[in-house]
Design a protein around this motif. Structure first.
Motif, PDB file in Angstrom:
ATOM      1  N   ALA A  91     -17.781 -12.080   9.157  1.00 26.38           N
ATOM      2  CA  ALA A  91     -17.305 -10.851   9.808  1.00 26.38           C
ATOM      3  C   ALA A  91     -16.328 -10.090   8.923  1.00 26.38           C
ATOM      4  N   GLN A  92     -15.354 -10.780   8.362  1.00 26.63           N
ATOM      5  CA  GLN A  92     -14.377 -10.106   7.512  1.00 26.63           C
ATOM      6  C   GLN A  92     -15.024  -9.565   6.251  1.00 26.63           C
ATOM      7  N   ALA A  93     -15.960 -10.327   5.678  1.00 23.38           N
ATOM      8  CA  ALA A  93     -16.644  -9.863   4.469  1.00 23.38           C
ATOM      9  C   ALA A  93     -17.445  -8.596   4.742  1.00 23.38           C
ATOM     10  N   ILE A  94     -18.084  -8.519   5.904  1.00 25.18           N
ATOM     11  CA  ILE A  94     -18.844  -7.320   6.268  1.00 25.18           C
ATOM     12  C   ILE A  94     -17.904  -6.120   6.388  1.00 25.18           C
ATOM     13  N   ILE A  95     -16.775  -6.315   7.014  1.00 22.00           N
ATOM     14  CA  ILE A  95     -15.792  -5.226   7.134  1.00 22.00           C
ATOM     15  C   ILE A  95     -15.286  -4.819   5.753  1.00 22.00           C
ATOM     16  N   ASP A  96     -14.998  -5.801   4.901  1.00 22.84           N
ATOM     17  CA  ASP A  96     -14.550  -5.503   3.535  1.00 22.84           C
ATOM     18  C   ASP A  96     -15.623  -4.748   2.745  1.00 22.84           C
ATOM     19  N   LEU A  97     -16.887  -5.139   2.918  1.00 21.19           N
ATOM     20  CA  LEU A  97     -17.981  -4.443   2.230  1.00 21.19           C
ATOM     21  C   LEU A  97     -18.060  -2.977   2.646  1.00 21.19           C
ATOM     22  N   THR A  98     -17.779  -2.718   3.909  1.00 19.57           N
ATOM     23  CA  THR A  98     -17.784  -1.332   4.399  1.00 19.57           C
ATOM     24  C   THR A  98     -16.797  -0.498   3.600  1.00 19.57           C
ATOM     25  N   GLU A  99     -15.620  -1.047   3.386  1.00 18.42           N
ATOM     26  CA  GLU A  99     -14.594  -0.331   2.632  1.00 18.42           C
ATOM     27  C   GLU A  99     -14.937  -0.258   1.147  1.00 18.42           C
ATOM     28  N   THR A 100     -15.395  -1.370   0.583  1.00 17.12           N
ATOM     29  CA  THR A 100     -15.735  -1.411  -0.843  1.00 17.12           C
ATOM     30  C   THR A 100     -16.789  -0.373  -1.215  1.00 17.12           C
ATOM     31  N   HIS A 101     -17.792  -0.224  -0.373  1.00 15.41           N
ATOM     32  CA  HIS A 101     -18.898   0.691  -0.675  1.00 15.41           C
ATOM     33  C   HIS A 101     -18.718   2.073  -0.055  1.00 15.41           C
ATOM     34  N   GLY A 102     -17.634   2.293   0.677  1.00 12.35           N
ATOM     35  CA  GLY A 102     -17.407   3.602   1.289  1.00 12.35           C
ATOM     36  C   GLY A 102     -18.422   3.938   2.364  1.00 12.35           C
ATOM     37  N   CYS A 103     -18.822   2.938   3.132  1.00 11.30           N
ATOM     38  CA  CYS A 103     -19.816   3.163   4.193  1.00 11.30           C
ATOM     39  C   CYS A 103     -19.181   3.839   5.402  1.00 11.30           C
ATOM     40  N   GLN A 104     -19.950   4.719   6.035  1.00 11.91           N
ATOM     41  CA  GLN A 104     -19.482   5.414   7.231  1.00 11.91           C
ATOM     42  C   GLN A 104     -19.995   4.760   8.510  1.00 11.91           C
ATOM     43  N   ALA A 105     -20.884   3.767   8.397  1.00 11.23           N
ATOM     44  CA  ALA A 105     -21.430   3.097   9.575  1.00 11.23           C
ATOM     45  C   ALA A 105     -22.010   1.745   9.173  1.00 11.23           C
ATOM     46  N   ILE A 106     -22.189   0.889  10.181  1.00 12.48           N
ATOM     47  CA  ILE A 106     -22.819  -0.415  10.008  1.00 12.48           C
ATOM     48  C   ILE A 106     -23.955  -0.509  11.023  1.00 12.48           C
ATOM     49  N   VAL A 107     -25.111  -0.976  10.576  1.00 15.65           N
ATOM     50  CA  VAL A 107     -26.226  -1.263  11.476  1.00 15.65           C
ATOM     51  C   VAL A 107     -26.580  -2.726  11.235  1.00 15.65           C
ATOM     52  N   MET A 108     -26.476  -3.541  12.288  1.00 15.98           N
ATOM     53  CA  MET A 108     -26.729  -4.961  12.116  1.00 15.98           C
ATOM     54  C   MET A 108     -27.439  -5.555  13.313  1.00 15.98           C
ATOM     55  N   GLY A 109     -28.056  -6.698  13.100  1.00 10.52           N
ATOM     56  CA  GLY A 109     -28.766  -7.380  14.169  1.00 10.52           C
ATOM     57  C   GLY A 109     -27.825  -8.073  15.126  1.00 10.52           C
ATOM     58  N   ALA A 110     -28.345  -8.269  16.330  1.00  9.63           N
ATOM     59  CA  ALA A 110     -27.611  -9.035  17.330  1.00  9.63           C
ATOM     60  C   ALA A 110     -27.606 -10.490  16.909  1.00  9.63           C
ATOM     61  N   ARG A 111     -26.707 -11.222  17.456  1.00 10.71           N
ATOM     62  CA  ARG A 111     -26.617 -12.639  17.073  1.00 10.71           C
ATOM     63  C   ARG A 111     -27.904 -13.372  17.417  1.00 10.71           C
ATOM     64  N   GLY A 112     -28.176 -14.382  16.641  1.00 17.27           N
ATOM     65  CA  GLY A 112     -29.406 -15.133  16.832  1.00 17.27           C
ATOM     66  C   GLY A 112     -29.171 -16.526  17.372  1.00 17.27           C
ATOM     67  N   ILE A 113     -28.083 -16.730  18.101  1.00 17.46           N
ATOM     68  CA  ILE A 113     -27.795 -18.064  18.617  1.00 17.46           C
ATOM     69  C   ILE A 113     -27.751 -18.036  20.123  1.00 17.46           C
ATOM     70  N   GLY A 114     -27.918 -19.175  20.731  1.00 16.69           N
ATOM     71  CA  GLY A 114     -27.913 -19.273  22.185  1.00 16.69           C
ATOM     72  C   GLY A 114     -26.546 -19.004  22.784  1.00 16.69           C
ATOM     73  N   THR A 115     -26.515 -18.807  24.082  1.00 16.31           N
ATOM     74  CA  THR A 115     -25.292 -18.475  24.798  1.00 16.31           C
ATOM     75  C   THR A 115     -24.236 -19.563  24.664  1.00 16.31           C
ATOM     76  N   LEU A 116     -24.617 -20.823  24.774  1.00 17.98           N
ATOM     77  CA  LEU A 116     -23.666 -21.919  24.672  1.00 17.98           C
ATOM     78  C   LEU A 116     -22.995 -21.929  23.308  1.00 17.98           C
ATOM     79  N   ARG A 117     -23.789 -21.851  22.237  1.00 22.57           N
ATOM     80  CA  ARG A 117     -23.215 -21.848  20.887  1.00 22.57           C
ATOM     81  C   ARG A 117     -22.356 -20.621  20.656  1.00 22.57           C
ATOM     82  N   ALA A 118     -22.740 -19.462  21.190  1.00 27.08           N
ATOM     83  CA  ALA A 118     -21.958 -18.245  21.008  1.00 27.08           C
ATOM     84  C   ALA A 118     -20.578 -18.415  21.637  1.00 27.08           C
ATOM     85  N   GLY A 119     -20.531 -19.064  22.792  1.00 22.62           N
ATOM     86  CA  GLY A 119     -19.249 -19.290  23.453  1.00 22.62           C
ATOM     87  C   GLY A 119     -18.346 -20.215  22.670  1.00 22.62           C
TER      88      GLY A 119
END
Length: 161
Positions: A91-119
């Motif tokens: 998560a932090q690396a993705i946010i840092d990449l946004t700043e490093t590359h000067g991105c104005q938006a992020i488009v990403m997939g939803a999590r791919g894990i079950g509800t129990l693991r997400a919790g």
């Protein structure tokens, strides 16, 4: 507009790439940054490898491999993009990449894990959504795939009980 597309090689992350391509085909003028985040090596990997360069090379290779399908989609669509593979907490690396590359938006997939693991472990997409300095679009798979994933989670939980 420069848009960050974090990709982990999963089908869920490719849905996000397809969504971004659809936005561009609808008229959005965009340049994409395909990125993969490799988690830092474990203590076991550090102790057994004895060579930081070997670990870095393995992470870079794994990251490039995870980006291949997404890169193919963008190349076939004729859209401009850059590639980046980094190491760190996702998560932090993705946010840092946004700043490093000067991105104005992020488009990403939803999590791919079950509800129990997400919790228990949290969600990268949720953390990015909560802490990003730029707008974030979370792309969920089509309903047919979601029903399959949900059925898989239920059968996995039933098998474990």
């Amino acid at each position: 507009m420069k848009i960050l597309l974090p990709v982990d090689g999963s089908e869920l992350s490719l849905w996000a790439v397809r969504h971004a391509i659809a936005l561009a085909r609808s008229g959005l003028q965009a340049h994409f940054v395909l990125a993969n985040v490799q988690e830092p090596p474990t203590l076991y990997e550090v102790v057994t490898a004895h060579d930081a360069e070997v670990l870095e090379g393995m992470a870079a290779s794994a990251g490039r491999h995870a980006l291949e399908a997404a890169e193919t989609l963008l190349r076939e669509a004729g859209l401009p993009y850059d590639l980046d593979v980094v190491s760190g907490a996702p998560a932090q690396a993705i946010i840092d990449l946004t700043e490093t590359h000067g991105c104005q938006a992020i488009v990403m997939g939803a999590r791919g894990i079950g509800t129990l693991r997400a919790g228990l472990f949290g969600s990268v997409s949720r953390a990015v959504l909560d802490h990003s300095p730029v707008p974030v679009t979370i792309v969920k798979p089509p309903e047919a795939d979601t029903a399959t994933d949900t059925a898989g989670d239920a059968s996995d939980e039933a098998a474990g009980s």
